[in-house]
Each structure stands twice: as structure tokens, then as C-alpha cells.
Design a protein around this motif. Structure first.
Motif, mmCIF file in Angstrom:
data_model
loop_
_atom_site.group_PDB
_atom_site.id
_atom_site.type_symbol
_atom_site.label_atom_id
_atom_site.label_comp_id
_atom_site.label_asym_id
_atom_site.label_seq_id
_atom_site.Cartn_x
_atom_site.Cartn_y
_atom_site.Cartn_z
ATOM 1 N N ILE A 621 0.840 -1.203 0.000
ATOM 2 C CA ILE A 621 0.000 0.000 0.000
ATOM 3 C C ILE A 621 0.876 1.255 0.000
ATOM 4 N N ALA A 622 1.958 1.209 0.778
ATOM 5 C CA ALA A 622 2.846 2.364 0.830
ATOM 6 C C ALA A 622 3.487 2.623 -0.526
ATOM 7 N N ALA A 625 0.908 4.072 -2.882
ATOM 8 C CA ALA A 625 0.618 5.461 -2.521
ATOM 9 C C ALA A 625 1.694 6.397 -3.050
ATOM 10 N N CYS A 626 2.949 5.975 -2.982
ATOM 11 C CA CYS A 626 4.037 6.802 -3.497
ATOM 12 C C CYS A 626 3.933 6.967 -5.009
ATOM 13 N N VAL A 628 1.188 6.764 -6.880
ATOM 14 C CA VAL A 628 0.046 7.638 -7.167
ATOM 15 C C VAL A 628 0.399 9.091 -6.911
ATOM 16 N N LEU A 629 1.121 9.351 -5.839
ATOM 17 C CA LEU A 629 1.506 10.724 -5.514
ATOM 18 C C LEU A 629 2.416 11.308 -6.594
#
Length: 795
Positions: A621-622, A625-626, A628-629
Motif C-alpha cells: 500500500i505504501a 501510494a508513493c 500515485v503521488l
């Protein structure tokens, strides 16, 4: 004495009757050369006898007295040979040590004289060589004969003590006749001849304490009971006299310093037999008494010195409880009395100690010792309170109600007055103020709830002070143990990530699960595992108790397929054995994966292709998330750039832009030409400054043709202008030059549509680029690139 008489008579005979003594010498010398015995002439026979009687004495030695002085040289002796019968051709010759300098010879008579004064101590004898030669021819008549002249000693040297003066020592109280030391004197005179070197020793000073053996010179004790403490040093004068001590002998003296060494013959002695004070204070020179600190210095004197004066101090009475101890100062030989345990006025007010001083070394009659009594008075002082125990250990259950009494500390005033006590908690040891203490009775209560899982022990310090004198403070440590209650439910020991293989078998172990509990029951942990009620009839998985507080997850069939279901959720209830028991529900997420024959995961889902096996869901997930950011940031950046109509950065070789060039004159405009970037028209608000042109000068050299001129009087202006214009139009080197401009933005759209050939219906093979060959060498290469040959068509 008889030997000395014979020696004296022989000397007189050699000196007074030289002529009668030389013949035997000559005969002897001849016999030494030939090795045969000497013969003798008969009284009535005039012929030579070949054999001679051997003499029993030595004739080849002469004697002369040392230190002889006179107006004429002294006659030592005479040489004579049998060849000397009055012939004047005989000549005596002398050679060897001192010949011609110390000794001289009459070459006619053979008389030998001493020319100088001789000293036997310098040289005791001389070896000479006598020979008879022919006076006329100097030829030897006999072989040379060796003889010795000895210097006779006289008493001309006095005795000398080479090693003096002497220093000796002897223990005190030594018996009569005890040897002290031995002296030695030397005499340079001849010890063999006469009494010149015979010495006799005597004491000139030092009597009646010492005596000396006259022959061996050994000094001994002559007086009994010599005490070092009365006199420790004596000076003895020793005399040595030669000639056996007779009248006329020479003498020499030396001194001997005799020191008496100490023996342990005196006991130690205290100055007083008792040291005491009616008021409890002893004399300052003997005792120093301070409240609760006591030190006494005792000294026993001893007349002896060194090791014999050293004493050891000990307490032999009055110290049954071991309150005091005494040590010996090796430098001052004093006994230092110190306190070993605290003094308590209320327990004992007086002490009577018996102190003994004993010599380190034993004396002749046994150990020497002396005793004294030290009376010590203890002063009363204001002492701090005393806790009943130095450390208290209390226990309390966690989550106990506030203000509950968990224990009591007690202290008392040891003084006779008995002051009341007040109690406090040292807040430096209880920063969170979790406990309180009653100032009057010492009860410790709970101020905040306790959690054993946060802190199992609490160590605080309780102080007790007197109400009358609050400067007297005592401290006690209170250790509070927090007891456990069952207030935490068990949970899984880890975040399990089980998986099941598609080709697995029924009954295969999917995962082994264990639990942990923050509580700490006395009887230990025991966990019970079960499925939630709605999962009791689960057709996919079941659980098995391993008997060690863990379970195994087992499969029920072998028909797991990812296409059918990728994940299974299995909730499990874990219950502990506390009172009351606590339980929690923990859910296992079981993935379905594709495995090889050995059971190794090959792929589970999309995560298996991009992530290594074993990557946790949180890490995945981390990472997502990176990503996507980063995508959001890129999109925002592009949007802002488009909003500002700023061209994106591209490569220079792809940057092709058109120019609008303004000419202010008709002559080519080399100096007054400005290039306008077409991007300015597309984004007038985004001008970042002047962008220079990138002109490309041609490499070809163009030579203009000579124009046709009319005669000097006939100028055709129209023709001249046309010719020049034609030359300028066809001159590739003339300005303005071709310019390459880079456009980072193609525009938002065109009514004419796209000029790209990518979307055309025709293919490259349908196009004919032969016309490009007619445009010059630059376009010829371009036509070759775009044209398709016959071989390409066939391919």
C-alpha cells in the motif's frame, strides 16, 4: 735462636776470612760446570786427585747487610779459582744484576764490594755471573759460574695497619670472650730472618671493656653486661710491636670503633596505666572524642631501637561487641583506636577497654608487653529517626481504586526525648505523583491507577523527620510491585500472511498460528482457539490444536482456484485462562496461489508479478501510494505548463520553427534584420526574452556572372537591375540565410487538420519521391530515404 747464631757466625766468617772461603767457591763453580764432585789435595802429595769430596753446604751465596753506610765500599766476598797460583795472567770478570753499578770486583784478587746502600724491601737478592779469563787474550779459562748475593734484613720498618681504622659491632649484653673483630698489621721486614717482622698486639685504650689476643689480634668482650641503652659506642686503640714486643722494637697503632647493637631486652611501656575522665572527655593529648566519631592515639615507649622497639597494639578486653578496633602506625609506632560500629548512647554509655602493646620480636625471656585501660564515655546526641526496616516491599493489584492503602512505613526517634515523626515522599522518585503518604502515620495510598503492563515496579523514597528538629531526616526505600490481573485479551503473535496452493492436497498445513497475552498469570498462559460460530461448518479450512498453545490451519479439499476466489477470510477466537477469561477475534487472510511441485509460490495475483514473495500488504500500500503521488505531481506540473502556454523542453534537433523577418531596406537587410519567434504569436504573454536566430550559412561558393554592359554612353538600367536581381535570387551565399527555429508547442489545433502522413490512407510505397531529386543535392538524399526500391516491394 740457634739458627740466628749460626747465620751471624757465617756472616762474620765470610766478611773476615774472604781468602779462605773463595777456593771452595771456585771449586764449586767448576764442579757446577762439569757436573763432577770436587777433589782435594793431600797434605803430603803434590799431585791432583781427580775425585773430590762433595760438600754439604751451598757456597754460591753471599750476604750483605741492608742500609749499610760508610766511607768505603763494604766487602761482600771474594772469588777464587784453583788456576790462581800467583799468575798475573788471571782476570776476574763480574756480570749480572747490578754488576758495575751496585757491585764491583777486583779483577786481580776477585774481591766483591757493594758500592751503594741497599734496601732489602726494594730488592732482596741479586743474581750475578763470575768468570775467569786470560788477561792478555781475554779467553775464558773456566766456564762462568752463577751465584746470588742476598741482602740481609735489619729492623728498619715499623708495623702498619693497612685496613684501619676499623668499625665493628657486637650485640649488647654479650658474654665475656665474645669475638668483636680481628685486626691485621703488616711489617715490611723479613719475616724469616730474625724478629724484625714478629708482631705482638696489645690494647692501649678500651680496657676494661675489651681484650685482644697478642698473637692473633682478635678483639673480644672483657666486661659482662654491656648495655646499649647506657652506652652504645666505644673507642679502642690497638698497638702492634715488632721484635716480638721486646725493647727496641718498632710499633704502629690503629683505632677500632665498637658499636653495641640492640637486642630486645626492654618491654614497651605506657605512660599511664589508666586513661579516664569523669565527664567523658579524655585528655586532648591522648583522646579525641566527637559525637559518633571516636579516635584515640596511644603510644607505648620502648628503650630499644629498630625492630626491637616495634610493638603491636590489640584490644584484649572490653570490646566484646566489636565496637572498636586498634591499628598500629608503622611510621610512628602509635596505636590508633577507631570506632568500628556506630555508638548508641541509649544502648551503652561507657566502655572500658584494655589495650595491650606487645613487641614484635621476642626477648631473651619471652615476649615483652604492657597493658593500659582506656575508659570511653559516649555523649548523647540528637539522632535522626530510624525506620523499622531500611527497605519496604509492598504489593498492589493493577487497576486498584484510588486512595486505597497499599502499605505502611514506620520510624521512631531513638533519642530519649522521643520526638514525633512526620513522613513525606521524595517527589524526585515519584515524578508522576502516583502515590501519597500520610504525614502522621506513614500510610501509603494510591493516587493514580496502575497498569502492570506499563510499569511492573515502582521505587519511591519515603523520608522521616522529627517534628522538633526537621533537619534530622532519615530515608527508606519503598519498592512497590504491581500485581497482574487479567485485563488484556490474547492476540495473534504476528501478522500472518498464509497462502494455499491451487494444487494442494486435503489436510495440508496452511499456517501455524500462536498467540500472546500482555498479562502474566501465575500459573502461566493457556490459550483456547476456536472458529466463530458462523464458520463452524466452513467447507474450506479447519483448525488443529498442537498442544503447545498454537494451532495449525488445515485445508479440507484440493479444489482451490484463483479464478474462482483469490482470498479467504478465516476469523478465529482466542481465549485465555484468566479469571475472568478474556478473548479476542483475529481474522486470517488466506490467499490462493499457483505453486510448483515443491510447494513454492510462483504467483498469487498481480502483486506476485511485481513484488517479491513475502512483501506485506502494508508495504504494498505504501509503494502504491508513493506511485500515485508521483503521478499526481506530474499531471499537475503538465497542467500548469499548459495553462501558461509554455512549450515543453524537447531536443534541439527536433526544434523546427518558422521566422517572420522584417526588412527595412531593399538591399538584403544584413544589418537591419530581426527574427520573430513564432512562439510569440502562440503565447504572447510568455515571452522570456529575445531568442537569437540560428542561421545556417551555405557551404557553396557562388561566383556571379558578369553582366552585359552597354557602351559607355548607353546604359540600359532596366537590364542591369534584372541581371543583378537574378544573380541575387540565385546566390545561395547571400543573406538572408536559412534559419532553423525550435518550436516546443504545436498549437491547440488547426482547421486544416494534421499534416502528418501517419494517418493517411496511402502507404510509403504508394508515394513517388523522384521529384525530390530535381530540387538539388539536399533533397536528393531525402528522396532516397523515402523512396522504396523494387527489392523492398518484393519483400
Amino acid at each position: 735462636m740457634q739458627r740466628d747464631l749460626w747465620t751471624y757466625l757465617l756472616l762474620v766468617w765470610i766478611t773476615c776470612i774472604p781468602y779462605s772461603s773463595t777456593a771452595p767457591f771456585a771449586n764449586q763453580s767448576r764442579s757446577l760446570q762439569s757436573g763432577a764432585t770436587a777433589g782435594h789435595r793431600g797434605p803430603n802429595e803434590g799431585q791432583r786427585i781427580l775425585s773430590r769430596a762433595k760438600r754439604g753446604w751451598v757456597w754460591n751465596q753471599m750476604f750483605v747487610l741492608e742500609e749499610f753506610e760508610g766511607p768505603d765500599p763494604i766487602l761482600v766476598g771474594r772469588l777464587h779459582t784453583d788456576l790462581d797460583v800467583g799468575s798475573k795472567n788471571i782476570k776476574y770478570v763480574l756480570a749480572g744484576e747490578g754488576a758495575g753499578t751496585i757491585f764491583s770486583i777486583n779483577d786481580k784478587t776477585g774481591d766483591i764490594h757493594a758500592m751503594k746502600r741497599l734496601d732489602r724491601e726494594e730488592k732482596a737478592e741479586y743474581t750475578l755471573m763470575a768468570q775467569v779469563i786470560n788477561r792478555d787474550t781475554n779467553e775464558p779459562l773456566e766456564p762462568p759460574s752463577e751465584f746470588i748475593i742476598k741482602v740481609q734484613d735489619i729492623n728498619d720498618n715499623s708495623p702498619q695497619f693497612i685496613e684501619g681504622p676499623y668499625v665493628a659491632s657486637v650485640p649488647e649484653m654479650s658474654q665475656v670472650g665474645t669475638s668483636v673483630t680481628k685486626v691485621t698489621a703488616t711489617d715490611a721486614d723479613d719475616p724469616v730472618y730474625g724478629n724484625s717482622a714478629k708482631l705482638v698486639y696489645s690494647i692501649l685504650e678500651g680496657q676494661p671493656y675489651f681484650s685482644i689476643d697478642p698473637n692473633t689480634a682478635t678483639i673480644g668482650i672483657a666486661l659482662p653486661g654491656m648495655d646499649r641503652e647506657i652506652r652504645d659506642e666505644y673507642m679502642v686503640v690497638i698497638q702492634a710491636k715488632d721484635m716480638g714486643g721486646h725493647m727496641g722494637g718498632l710499633s704502629g697503632t690503629t683505632t677500632v670503633t665498637v658499636r653495641l647493637t640492640d637486642i630486645n631486652d626492654n618491654p614497651p611501656k605506657f605512660a599511664k596505666s589508666k586513661y579516664f575522665s569523669a565527664f567523658g572527655f579524655l585528655k586532648p593529648s591522648i583522646i579525641m572524642l566527637v559525637t559518633s566519631v571516636f579516635m584515640a592515639i596511644l603510644k607505648a615507649t620502648d628503650k630499644d631501637v629498630g625492630e626491637n622497639a616495634k610493638s603491636i597494639y590489640s584490644i584484649i578486653g572490653g570490646n566484646e561487641k566489636g565496637v572498636f578496633e586498634i591499628t598500629t602506625d608503622s611510621q610512628t609506632q602509635e596505636g590508633i583506636l577507631m570506632i568500628k560500629k556506630p555508638l548508641d548512647f541509649e544502648m551503652q554509655k561507657h566502655f572500658n577497654l584494655t589495650v595491650e602493646a606487645t613487641n614484635v620480636r621476642y626477648g631473651p625471656t619471652g615476649p615483652y608487653k604492657d597493658t593500659t585501660t582506656v575508659r570511653i564515655a559516649v555523649e548523647d546526641s540528637d539522632e535522626p529517626p530510624i525506620f523499622t526496616r531500611p527497605t519496604y516491599v509492598l504489593e498492589v493489584h493493577e487497576n486498584t481504586a484510588i486512595n486505597t492503602v497499599i502499605g505502611v512505613v514506620t520510624a521512631r526517634d531513638p533519642d530519649a526525648t522521643g520526638s514525633p515523626i512526620r513522613y513525606f515522599i521524595d517527589r524526585h522518585t515519584d515524578l508522576e505523583r502516583q502515590f501519597n503518604v500520610n504525614v502522621d502515620d506513614g500510610k501509603i495510598t494510591l493516587a493514580k491507577p496502575l497498569d502492570r503492563e506499563t510499569d511492573m515496579w515502582h521505587n519511591i523514597t519515603v523520608t522521616a523527620s522529627e517534628v522538633r528538629n526537621n533537619s534530622q531526616i532519615s530515608r527508606a526505600i519503598v519498592a512497590i510491585r504491581v500485581l497482574d490481573i487479567n485485563d488484556n485479551a490474547p492476540e495473534f503473535a504476528a501478522e500472518y500472511e498464509p497462502f494455499v496452493c491451487e494444487n494442494g492436497k486435503p489436510g495440508q498445513v496452511v499456517e501455524m498460528v500462536s498467540a500472546v497475552d500482555k498479562d502474566d498469570p501465575i500459573q502461566g498462559h493457556y490459550f483456547e482457539y476456536r472458529l466463530v460460530p458462523e464458520m463452524l461448518n466452513n467447507p474450506n479450512f479447519t483448525i488443529k490444536n498442537n498442544g503447545d498453545n498454537s494451532i495449525s490451519i488445515l485445508t479440507k479439499h484440493d479444489s482451490f482456484r484463483r479464478q474462482k476466489q483469490e482470498m479467504y477470510f478465516l476469523p478465529i477466537i482466542v481465549t485465555d485462562n484468566g479469571n475472568p477469561p478474556m478473548s479476542s477475534t483475529n481474522t486470517l487472510t488466506i490467499r490462493v496461489c499457483r505453486c510448483n511441485k515443491e510447494g513454492t509460490i510462483q504467483s498469487c495475483n498481480l502483486e506476485a508479478y511485481v513484488l517479491p514473495i513475502g512483501l506485506s500488504m502494508g508495504a504494498l500500500i505504501a509503494i502504491l501510494a508513493c506511485i500515485v503521488l508521483l503521478l499526481v505531481i506530474v499531471v499537475l506540473f503538465v497542467t500548469l505548463r499548459r495553462h501558461k502556454n509554455e512549450p515543453l523542453i524537447i531536443k534541439d534537433d527536433e526544434d523546427v520553427r518558422e521566422n517572420i523577418i522584417r526588412y527595412d531596406d531593399e538591399g538584403g537587410g544584413e544589418e537591419d534584420t530581426e527574427a520573430f519567434d513564432i512562439a510569440t504569436l502562440q503565447n504572447p504573454d510568455g515571452i522570456n526574452g529575445y531568442l537569437p536566430r540560428k542561421d545556417i550559412k551555405p557551404d557553396l561558393q557562388f561566383m556571379p556572372r558578369q553582366g552585359q554592359h552597354s557602351g559607355p554612353n548607353g546604359v540600359d538600367v532596366d537590364e542591369f537591375i534584372n541581371v543583378r536581381l537574378h544573380e541575387a535570387d540565385n546566390d545561395p551565399t547571400a543573406p538572408p540565410y536559412d534559419s532553423i527555429q525550435i518550436y516546443g508547442y504545436e498549437g491547440r489545433g488547426s482547421i486544416a487538420g494534421s499534416l502528418s502522413s501517419l494517418e493517411t490512407a496511402s502507404s510509403d510505397s504508394d508515394q513517388n519521391y523522384d521529384y525530390l531529386r530535381e530540387w538539388g543535392p539536399r533533397f536528393r538524399r531525402l528522396g532516397e530515404l523515402y523512396s522504396v526500391g523494387e527489392s523492398d516491394k518484393e519483400t
